[in-house]
Design a protein around this motif. Structure first.
Motif, PDB file in Angstrom:
ATOM      1  N   MET A  78      96.660  45.636 -16.066  1.00  0.00           N
ATOM      2  CA  MET A  78      95.813  46.698 -16.617  1.00  0.00           C
ATOM      3  C   MET A  78      94.585  46.128 -17.318  1.00  0.00           C
ATOM      4  O   MET A  78      93.517  46.733 -17.286  1.00  0.00           O
ATOM      5  CB  MET A  78      96.612  47.579 -17.584  1.00  0.00           C
ATOM      6  N   ALA A  79      94.739  44.964 -17.940  1.00  0.00           N
ATOM      7  CA  ALA A  79      93.607  44.345 -18.640  1.00  0.00           C
ATOM      8  C   ALA A  79      92.625  43.692 -17.679  1.00  0.00           C
ATOM      9  O   ALA A  79      91.441  43.583 -17.981  1.00  0.00           O
ATOM     10  CB  ALA A  79      94.123  43.304 -19.635  1.00  0.00           C
ATOM     11  N   SER A  80      93.098  43.273 -16.501  1.00  0.00           N
ATOM     12  CA  SER A  80      92.228  42.525 -15.596  1.00  0.00           C
ATOM     13  C   SER A  80      91.728  43.323 -14.388  1.00  0.00           C
ATOM     14  O   SER A  80      90.742  42.927 -13.776  1.00  0.00           O
ATOM     15  CB  SER A  80      92.934  41.259 -15.114  1.00  0.00           C
ATOM     16  N   LEU A  81      92.373  44.428 -14.070  1.00  0.00           N
ATOM     17  CA  LEU A  81      91.948  45.232 -12.920  1.00  0.00           C
ATOM     18  C   LEU A  81      91.138  46.437 -13.387  1.00  0.00           C
ATOM     19  O   LEU A  81      91.319  46.909 -14.509  1.00  0.00           O
ATOM     20  CB  LEU A  81      93.170  45.712 -12.129  1.00  0.00           C
ATOM     21  N   ARG A  84      90.305  52.423 -12.675  1.00  0.00           N
ATOM     22  CA  ARG A  84      90.486  53.403 -11.601  1.00  0.00           C
ATOM     23  C   ARG A  84      91.706  53.084 -10.735  1.00  0.00           C
ATOM     24  O   ARG A  84      92.299  53.968 -10.130  1.00  0.00           O
ATOM     25  CB  ARG A  84      89.230  53.508 -10.737  1.00  0.00           C
ATOM     26  N   LEU A  85      92.097  51.814 -10.680  1.00  0.00           N
ATOM     27  CA  LEU A  85      93.269  51.433  -9.884  1.00  0.00           C
ATOM     28  C   LEU A  85      94.579  51.890 -10.533  1.00  0.00           C
ATOM     29  O   LEU A  85      95.606  51.945  -9.884  1.00  0.00           O
ATOM     30  CB  LEU A  85      93.295  49.918  -9.649  1.00  0.00           C
ATOM     31  N   LEU A 144     101.218  57.146  -3.554  1.00  0.00           N
ATOM     32  CA  LEU A 144     101.069  56.605  -2.201  1.00  0.00           C
ATOM     33  C   LEU A 144      99.637  56.177  -1.871  1.00  0.00           C
ATOM     34  O   LEU A 144      99.440  55.219  -1.132  1.00  0.00           O
ATOM     35  CB  LEU A 144     101.565  57.615  -1.158  1.00  0.00           C
ATOM     36  N   THR A 145      98.646  56.859  -2.396  1.00  0.00           N
ATOM     37  CA  THR A 145      97.259  56.493  -2.094  1.00  0.00           C
ATOM     38  C   THR A 145      96.655  55.550  -3.134  1.00  0.00           C
ATOM     39  O   THR A 145      95.507  55.168  -3.026  1.00  0.00           O
ATOM     40  CB  THR A 145      96.365  57.756  -1.992  1.00  0.00           C
ATOM     41  N   PHE A 150     101.369  52.159  -6.425  1.00  0.00           N
ATOM     42  CA  PHE A 150     102.470  52.219  -5.462  1.00  0.00           C
ATOM     43  C   PHE A 150     103.186  50.868  -5.377  1.00  0.00           C
ATOM     44  O   PHE A 150     104.416  50.814  -5.375  1.00  0.00           O
ATOM     45  CB  PHE A 150     101.981  52.661  -4.082  1.00  0.00           C
ATOM     46  N   PHE A 151     102.426  49.783  -5.346  1.00  0.00           N
ATOM     47  CA  PHE A 151     103.030  48.455  -5.326  1.00  0.00           C
ATOM     48  C   PHE A 151     103.884  48.242  -6.574  1.00  0.00           C
ATOM     49  O   PHE A 151     104.978  47.689  -6.509  1.00  0.00           O
ATOM     50  CB  PHE A 151     101.946  47.366  -5.226  1.00  0.00           C
TER      51      PHE A 151
END
Length: 192
Positions: A78-81, A84-85, A144-145, A150-151
């Motif tokens: 969460m800190a590095s991505l 929005r992901l 799913l999207t 999802f991963f």
């Protein structure tokens, strides 16, 4: 298009409505676990009792430690991505942002108990590790999207399923599930 419609629907619903739907869904999963166990278990009470055994060593090593590892990985991601992901359409924000600590504990405990009783206690016990882990991941279809979410759900599902394979203890998997959900929900609450 469907994801946009879901996001719009979530925005139109109040926090209370979304939380109410969450509670109803979890209660349905709980009762589904009980109904399916009546169908599939040879002895309802003795099989449930056997699934609730607990050793302190298993609880710490297979319940608490994996939860801490998952949470550390989650917070690093969460800190590095990009944020929005990790966007789930606002559902978790609406459920947890304005709840009291006590309500967050109650909600996350309900989620952990009902989902683990169904997916590990009944589905994994009767149909196996792979089936339970895949059904758990699929039931979280709203991710799913969202590749990262999802991963994460699939990975955690397989991890918790593996912990159950080793221990055959629902308190162990409930602990892992509860700790992950509780800490992430409290993080949402504290960001307020």
């Amino acid at each position: 298009m469907q994801l946009t419609n879901q996001a719009q629907l979530i925005k139109q619903m109040s926090n209370r409505e979304i939380t109410k739907h969450l509670v109803y869904t979890q209660l349905m999963l709980f009762f589904l676990a009980l109904i399916l166990s009546l169908i599939f278990f040879d002895s309802f009470f003795s099989e449930w009792k056997s699934l609730f055994h607990l050793s302190v060593h298993e609880w710490v090593f297979y319940g608490i430690l994996p939860a801490v590892c998952v949470l550390l990985a989650d917070f690093i991601f969460m800190a590095s991505l990009p944020q929005r992901l990790y966007d789930d359409g606002g559902i978790n924000e609406k459920v947890f942002r304005n709840q009291t600590g006590t309500k967050i504990i109650g909600l996350t405990l309900l989620i952990a108990c009902s989902e683990e009783m169904l997916f590990r206690g009944v589905i994994q016990t009767e149909f196996g590790y792979l089936t339970a882990s895949l059904v758990f991941a699929i039931i979280h279809f709203r991710y799913l999207t969202k590749v990262v979410l999802f991963f994460s759900v699939v990975s955690v599902s397989f991890l918790i399923g593996y912990m159950y394979e080793i221990t055959h203890s629902l308190p162990v998997t409930i602990t892992t599930h509860f700790m992950i959900d509780l800490i992430l929900a409290l993080a949402i609450r504290l960001r307020k």
